[in-house]
Design a protein around this motif. Structure first.
Motif, PDB file in Angstrom:
ATOM      1  N   ASP A 121       0.858  -1.185   0.000  1.00  0.00           N
ATOM      2  CA  ASP A 121       0.000   0.000   0.000  1.00  0.00           C
ATOM      3  C   ASP A 121       0.895   1.236   0.000  1.00  0.00           C
ATOM      4  OD1 ASP A 121      -2.591  -1.181   0.057  1.00  0.00           O
ATOM      5  OD2 ASP A 121      -2.237  -1.725   2.143  1.00  0.00           O
ATOM      6  N   ALA A 122       0.692   2.097  -0.981  1.00  0.00           N
ATOM      7  CA  ALA A 122       1.575   3.259  -1.155  1.00  0.00           C
ATOM      8  C   ALA A 122       0.759   4.467  -1.577  1.00  0.00           C
ATOM      9  CB  ALA A 122       2.650   2.946  -2.200  1.00  0.00           C
ATOM     10  N   ARG A 123       1.448   5.584  -1.635  1.00  0.00           N
ATOM     11  CA  ARG A 123       0.849   6.815  -2.148  1.00  0.00           C
ATOM     12  C   ARG A 123       1.846   7.448  -3.110  1.00  0.00           C
ATOM     13  NH1 ARG A 123      -3.460   9.668  -0.700  1.00  0.00           N
ATOM     14  NH2 ARG A 123      -3.681   8.422   1.195  1.00  0.00           N
ATOM     15  N   SER A 124       1.362   7.786  -4.297  1.00  0.00           N
ATOM     16  CA  SER A 124       2.257   8.405  -5.278  1.00  0.00           C
ATOM     17  C   SER A 124       2.603   9.815  -4.826  1.00  0.00           C
ATOM     18  CB  SER A 124       1.603   8.433  -6.660  1.00  0.00           C
ATOM     19  OG  SER A 124       0.411   9.208  -6.618  1.00  0.00           O
ATOM     20  N   THR A 125       3.817  10.217  -5.105  1.00  0.00           N
ATOM     21  CA  THR A 125       4.248  11.577  -4.774  1.00  0.00           C
ATOM     22  C   THR A 125       4.322  12.460  -6.013  1.00  0.00           C
ATOM     23  OG1 THR A 125       6.567  10.909  -4.919  1.00  0.00           O
ATOM     24  CG2 THR A 125       5.529  10.817  -2.750  1.00  0.00           C
ATOM     25  N   ARG A 126       4.033  11.892  -7.173  1.00  0.00           N
ATOM     26  CA  ARG A 126       3.905  12.633  -8.422  1.00  0.00           C
ATOM     27  C   ARG A 126       3.238  11.697  -9.436  1.00  0.00           C
ATOM     28  NH1 ARG A 126       9.628  11.592  -8.855  1.00  0.00           N
ATOM     29  NH2 ARG A 126      10.006  10.029 -10.463  1.00  0.00           N
ATOM     30  N   ARG A 127       2.950  12.192 -10.608  1.00  0.00           N
ATOM     31  CA  ARG A 127       2.344  11.359 -11.641  1.00  0.00           C
ATOM     32  C   ARG A 127       3.273  10.191 -11.991  1.00  0.00           C
ATOM     33  NH1 ARG A 127      -1.175  11.538 -16.187  1.00  0.00           N
ATOM     34  NH2 ARG A 127      -0.330  10.315 -17.934  1.00  0.00           N
ATOM     35  N   LEU A 128       2.677   8.997 -12.073  1.00  0.00           N
ATOM     36  CA  LEU A 128       3.445   7.799 -12.396  1.00  0.00           C
ATOM     37  C   LEU A 128       2.780   7.037 -13.531  1.00  0.00           C
ATOM     38  CD1 LEU A 128       4.331   6.286  -8.878  1.00  0.00           C
ATOM     39  CD2 LEU A 128       5.885   7.406 -10.469  1.00  0.00           C
ATOM     40  N   ASP A 129       3.550   6.786 -14.587  1.00  0.00           N
ATOM     41  CA  ASP A 129       3.095   5.880 -15.632  1.00  0.00           C
ATOM     42  C   ASP A 129       3.552   4.451 -15.349  1.00  0.00           C
ATOM     43  OD1 ASP A 129       1.925   7.946 -17.236  1.00  0.00           O
ATOM     44  OD2 ASP A 129       3.973   8.531 -17.800  1.00  0.00           O
ATOM     45  N   ARG A 130       4.633   4.339 -14.608  1.00  0.00           N
ATOM     46  CA  ARG A 130       5.154   3.047 -14.195  1.00  0.00           C
ATOM     47  C   ARG A 130       5.541   3.106 -12.729  1.00  0.00           C
ATOM     48  NH1 ARG A 130       9.091   2.393 -19.327  1.00  0.00           N
ATOM     49  NH2 ARG A 130       7.616   1.464 -20.802  1.00  0.00           N
ATOM     50  N   ILE A 131       5.564   1.946 -12.103  1.00  0.00           N
ATOM     51  CA  ILE A 131       5.979   1.825 -10.709  1.00  0.00           C
ATOM     52  C   ILE A 131       7.161   0.868 -10.667  1.00  0.00           C
ATOM     53  CG2 ILE A 131       5.280   1.166  -8.380  1.00  0.00           C
ATOM     54  CD1 ILE A 131       2.329   1.524  -9.393  1.00  0.00           C
ATOM     55  N   ASN A 132       8.294   1.376 -10.258  1.00  0.00           N
ATOM     56  CA  ASN A 132       9.473   0.524 -10.100  1.00  0.00           C
ATOM     57  C   ASN A 132       9.535  -0.017  -8.686  1.00  0.00           C
ATOM     58  OD1 ASN A 132      10.225   1.757 -12.670  1.00  0.00           O
ATOM     59  ND2 ASN A 132      12.314   1.054 -12.210  1.00  0.00           N
ATOM     60  N   LEU A 133       9.703  -1.325  -8.571  1.00  0.00           N
ATOM     61  CA  LEU A 133       9.935  -1.982  -7.292  1.00  0.00           C
ATOM     62  C   LEU A 133      11.308  -2.645  -7.342  1.00  0.00           C
ATOM     63  CD1 LEU A 133       6.490  -3.804  -6.873  1.00  0.00           C
ATOM     64  CD2 LEU A 133       7.150  -1.610  -5.884  1.00  0.00           C
ATOM     65  N   ASP A 134      12.006  -2.643  -6.227  1.00  0.00           N
ATOM     66  CA  ASP A 134      13.240  -3.410  -6.136  1.00  0.00           C
ATOM     67  C   ASP A 134      12.861  -4.880  -5.928  1.00  0.00           C
ATOM     68  OD1 ASP A 134      15.144  -1.158  -6.099  1.00  0.00           O
ATOM     69  OD2 ASP A 134      14.167  -0.676  -4.200  1.00  0.00           O
ATOM     70  N   PHE A 135      13.331  -5.761  -6.811  1.00  0.00           N
ATOM     71  CA  PHE A 135      13.090  -7.201  -6.627  1.00  0.00           C
ATOM     72  C   PHE A 135      13.969  -7.997  -7.577  1.00  0.00           C
ATOM     73  CE2 PHE A 135      10.488 -11.185  -7.218  1.00  0.00           C
ATOM     74  CZ  PHE A 135      10.748 -11.672  -5.950  1.00  0.00           C
ATOM     75  N   THR A 136      14.578  -9.032  -7.022  1.00  0.00           N
ATOM     76  CA  THR A 136      15.374  -9.943  -7.830  1.00  0.00           C
ATOM     77  C   THR A 136      15.424 -11.288  -7.117  1.00  0.00           C
ATOM     78  OG1 THR A 136      17.479 -10.177  -9.007  1.00  0.00           O
ATOM     79  CG2 THR A 136      17.595  -9.350  -6.766  1.00  0.00           C
ATOM     80  N   GLN A 137      15.856 -12.303  -7.814  1.00  0.00           N
ATOM     81  CA  GLN A 137      16.072 -13.635  -7.267  1.00  0.00           C
ATOM     82  C   GLN A 137      14.777 -14.403  -7.043  1.00  0.00           C
ATOM     83  OE1 GLN A 137      19.600 -13.962  -4.644  1.00  0.00           O
ATOM     84  NE2 GLN A 137      18.291 -15.136  -3.282  1.00  0.00           N
ATOM     85  N   GLY A 138      13.680 -13.940  -7.559  1.00  0.00           N
ATOM     86  CA  GLY A 138      12.430 -14.674  -7.474  1.00  0.00           C
ATOM     87  C   GLY A 138      11.708 -14.627  -8.801  1.00  0.00           C
TER      88      GLY A 138
END
Length: 481
Positions: free
Chosen positions: A74-91
């Motif tokens: 659950d998050a809140r955007s701090t500006r307009r976002l067309d994409r959301i980057n998440l840190d994730f690897t190894q899965g």
């Protein structure tokens, strides 16, 4: 964190929304982003503030196999976002939803890049649900395989090897963990238990934090463990997690925690969280780690005869002190690590002085002798050299431990013991449950001292050579060899 290599030594976002730098999400190919941390430039993600994580793991009893997992953010955007980057690897990512609707996703570097069906406007609440696996076999931090299960060691940049998120301490959030495991095993996580249900041969354990937490401090332990309960100061629930076979053997160490909590409270004020305890794991990690409300320790620390009792006690206090310095008050940038490790080393040394007749001044004089060499090898305390590629733990050098405790000793010499004590208590009170950096500390120190300490901190935190020690003009630092 306390690295094992220190053991036998005598001294043994601009905002929390993770928008430290401006970035524009591209309209073309997905690419990894970061918030501009000088030491970890691709860690964290701009454009949103995580409010809460709800993470579910299913463990089937084999710590060589990936866990099934669902991470809800659950998050809140701090500006307009067309994409959301998440840190994730190894899965392996199986699906992604944004506000209940399937979303496209791709990987770029160690980022999971999510494209929702519609862009998010600034200030929009959003829930991202990622169905994925969590692989404990990849190394480089994250899951630690123990003799009887799993634990976590996410510092500094390994939480995104376990679950997707905004993996930087500048963006703290609430956490809920729901872990399903064979009923013969014990599960424990940060915070307090809120539910436990059995279905056939498995049990689901649910834990929730009452205070925001950085991703690097997340902890989930699954194993053949005993959970030992007692009371700390003010009725604080203290729960320790140890291998069942070692329950009796380790009790003399476990029984020390309430007294250590009381000692730390006398130094800096009330313990900042809802519970505390030690997690003793049958694993060789090379370090101990201050995971929030449940510090991780290697079993060997308590069982190897060459470690004297005073030393083990001081290591326990080191990780306990981190609950104030590093956990409740988290570093804004990784170059602010000196604030966490320097303070933990300071209280480790002070405890050894008061309880084991190990003079603080002697330890600090030895640190002063070595300080120029430490600075040459790893940079000054507040401007450390980046970690070696692929070896992130190399960031945890002597200069951030006793080299940074030495800065605190110099500060106490400069402003006096009374004002120094006030500064420590004001620091953890003013920034509780938040993030703060070196500039915040220097401003507060100047306010407490009633004079501008900018020149003092510039020399001690950023100088390539160690300044003269106030009150000890005879102390000498050896040049790097």
């Amino acid at each position: 964190m306390l690295l094992t290599s220190r053991r036998l030594r005598a001294a043994l976002l601009a905002t929390a929304s993770a928008t430290l730098v401006a970035a524009t999400l591209p309209a073309s190919a997905p690419e990894p982003l970061g918030i501009g941390d000088p030491l970890f430039p691709h860690l964290g993600n701009p454009g949103y503030d995580v409010l809460a994580y709800d993470i579910g793991f299913t463990y089937r009893g084999d710590n060589t196999k990936p866990l099934d997992a669902v991470t809800k953010i659950d998050a809140r955007s701090t500006r307009r976002l067309d994409r959301i980057n998440l840190d994730f690897t190894q899965g392996v990512v199986r699906s992604v939803e944004v506000d209940g609707a399937r979303a496209a996703f791709a990987t770029a570097g160690e980022d999971l890049v999510v494209t929702p069906r519609e862009s998010l406007g600034a200030g929009s609440p959003v829930r991202v649900t990622v169905t994925h696996t969590s692989d404990p076999t990849g190394g480089k931090g994250g899951w630690v395989r123990t003799k009887d299960g799993l634990a976590m060691a996410n510092q500094a940049d390994a939480a995104h090897r376990v679950f997707p998120g905004n993996d930087h301490p500048a963006d703290k959030a609430a956490f809920t963990f729901r872990v399903t495991a064979p009923s013969r095993l014990t599960v424990v996580a940060n915070g307090l238990p809120v539910a436990k249900s059995r279905a056939g041969a498995t049990t689901t354990w649910t834990y929730r934090t009452r205070h925001p937490m950085a991703t690097e401090l997340a902890q989930v332990s699954i194993g053949d463990s005993a959970m030992v309960h007692r009371k700390g100061p003010h009725g604080l629930p203290v729960r320790d997690v140890v291998p069942k076979a070692d329950r009796t053997r380790l009790e003399p160490w476990l029984a020390k925690t309430p007294g250590q909590l009381e000692w730390m409270e006398r130094q800096v004020g009330r313990y900042p969280f809802e519970t505390y305890g030690v997690l003793i794991a049958g694993a060789d990690t090379g370090f101990e780690l201050e995971t929030q409300t449940l510090s991780l320790f290697e079993r060997s620390l308590f069982t190897r005869p060459e470690y004297p009792e005073w030393y083990v006690d001081s290591v326990m206090v080191h990780e306990l002190a981190h609950q104030w310095f590093g956990d409740s008050v988290s570093p804004l940038l990784w170059s602010d690590l000196w604030l966490s490790e320097g303070h933990a080393s300071w209280y480790e040394a002070l405890y050894a002085q008061e309880h084991a007749d190990k003079p603080l001044e002697k330890r600090m004089r030895e640190a002063y002798r070595l300080s120029d060499g430490w600075r040459a090898a790893g940079g000054p305390p507040a401007a450390p050299e980046p970690p070696a590629p692929g070896k992130q733990l190399s960031l945890f050098r002597p200069v951030v431990y006793d080299g940074s405790a030495l800065v605190l000793y110099a500060l106490r010499q400069e402003i006096g013991a009374g004002e120094f004590r006030r500064l420590q208590r004001d620091w953890v009170r003013d920034h509780r449950d938040g993030t703060a950096g070196t500039a915040d500390f220097t401003r507060l120190a100047s306010a407490v001292a009633g004079r501008d300490l900018s020149d003092f901190f510039e020399a001690w935190l950023y100088g390539r050579r160690t300044p003269p020690m106030p009150g000890h003009p005879d102390w000498k630092s050896e040049a790097a060899k």
